[in-house]
Design an enzyme around this catalytic site. Structure first.
Site, mmCIF file in Angstrom:
data_model
loop_
_atom_site.group_PDB
_atom_site.id
_atom_site.type_symbol
_atom_site.label_atom_id
_atom_site.label_comp_id
_atom_site.label_asym_id
_atom_site.label_seq_id
_atom_site.Cartn_x
_atom_site.Cartn_y
_atom_site.Cartn_z
ATOM 1 C CB SER A 103 -0.980 -0.003 1.173
ATOM 2 O OG SER A 103 -0.318 0.160 2.409
ATOM 3 C CG LEU A 154 8.657 -7.727 5.726
ATOM 4 C CD1 LEU A 154 7.524 -8.643 6.174
ATOM 5 C CD2 LEU A 154 8.752 -6.516 6.651
ATOM 6 C CG ASN A 194 12.963 0.557 6.266
ATOM 7 O OD1 ASN A 194 12.115 0.017 5.548
ATOM 8 N ND2 ASN A 194 13.098 0.251 7.557
ATOM 9 C CG HIS A 214 10.460 0.613 12.058
ATOM 10 N ND1 HIS A 214 10.701 -0.728 11.817
ATOM 11 C CD2 HIS A 214 10.075 0.697 13.353
ATOM 12 C CE1 HIS A 214 10.489 -1.416 12.922
ATOM 13 N NE2 HIS A 214 10.101 -0.575 13.869
ATOM 14 C CD GLU A 253 3.897 2.884 7.728
ATOM 15 O OE1 GLU A 253 4.086 2.325 6.645
ATOM 16 O OE2 GLU A 253 3.941 2.257 8.800
HETATM 17 C C1 GAR Z 1 4.291 -0.805 6.766
HETATM 18 O O1 GAR Z 1 3.557 -0.512 7.928
HETATM 19 C C2 GAR Z 1 5.771 -0.618 7.038
HETATM 20 O O2 GAR Z 1 6.055 0.412 7.932
HETATM 21 C C3 GAR Z 1 6.128 -1.943 7.611
HETATM 22 O O3 GAR Z 1 5.427 -2.879 6.852
HETATM 23 C C4 GAR Z 1 4.191 -2.289 6.426
HETATM 24 C C5 GAR Z 1 4.037 -2.541 4.937
HETATM 25 O O4 GAR Z 1 2.754 -2.194 4.525
HETATM 26 N N1 GAR Z 1 7.548 -2.169 7.582
HETATM 27 C C6 GAR Z 1 8.208 -2.801 8.553
HETATM 28 O O5 GAR Z 1 7.661 -3.288 9.530
HETATM 29 C C7 GAR Z 1 9.719 -2.867 8.358
HETATM 30 N N2 GAR Z 1 10.366 -3.244 9.567
HETATM 31 P P1 GAR Z 1 2.417 -2.059 2.988
HETATM 32 O O6 GAR Z 1 2.932 -3.320 2.286
HETATM 33 O O7 GAR Z 1 0.923 -1.978 2.921
HETATM 34 O O8 GAR Z 1 3.091 -0.819 2.462
#
Ligand code: GAR
Length: 192
Positions: A13, A86, A103, A105, A175
């Site tokens: 997303s 990840l 990145n 977080h 985000e």
């Molecule tokens: C997001 O919340 C991002 O911050 C997190 O994964 C999600 C991805 O959502 N990232 C981590 O936890 C990295 N350590 P998305 O695929 O819908 O963008």
């Protein structure tokens, strides 16, 4: 015009918001999407915008990162954006893109970061600790999980009634609001 590669493992997303943003930017363009998961939703978002995609199996990341670097060179990538990626980014790639990998977080680093702290694990830990606020951090990537220089943070209040899922939703909204613009500002500063 800086050429951006987005690396993502999941639903994508954030990647979609970034792709949409840079479709109308004079600073950068998303030229490539790379994933380590064949079924990642991010591949559908890339297809919607006719952005090329590449998949590299887990072992390539750990044992043959030269292959990934070669692909980044092929697409003349200037800047790498991790958006829900990840795996640990190979040091070879970090070293070839100094201060050019960012990145996001889903917490207020340095709290709730490090190996194993991703996605719902983060929000469950925040909930378990009874925090009254959480947020998100955009940072440069170095050789250590979640330890690179912080570029931007934004906070959101959480109430005792909020479940981990509710916290996740609030943080994800933050985000989506900030990540594309912060990437653009970071790119603009590269030229200074
Ligand atoms: C997001 O919340 C991002 O911050 C997190 O994964 C999600 C991805 O959502 N990232 C981590 O936890 C990295 N350590 P998305 O695929 O819908 O963008």
């Amino acid at each position: 015009m800086y050429k951006i590669a987005i690396l993502a493992s999941g639903s994508g997303s954030n990647a979609r918001k970034i792709i949409e943003h840079f479709a109308n930017s004079s600073v950068g363009q998303v030229s490539l999407v790379i994933t380590n998961r064949k079924s990642a939703g991010v591949l559908d978002h890339a297809a919607d915008f006719s952005i090329p995609t590449k998949y590299f199996f887990k072992d390539v990341w750990s044992q043959n990162p030269e292959e990934i670097l070669e692909t980044l060179r092929e697409y003349q990538i200037d800047f790498i954006v991790l958006a829900g990626f990840l795996l640990k980014l190979p040091e070879l790639l970090v070293d070839h893109y100094p201060n050019r990998v960012v990145n996001i977080h889903p917490a207020l680093l340095p709290k709730y970061g490090g190996k194993g702290m991703y996605g719902h694990h983060v929000h469950e830990a925040v909930k378990a600790a009874g925090e009254s606020e959480s947020g998100m951090t955009i940072h440069f990537v170095n050789h250590h999980y979640d330890e690179g220089g912080i570029i931007f943070q934004a906070k959101v209040s959480i109430s005792p009634e909020d479940s981990a899922e509710a916290i996740q939703k609030k943080v994800l909204a933050l985000e989506h609001t900030h990540y594309p613009a912060v990437i653009e500002e970071t790119l603009a500063k590269l030229g200074e």
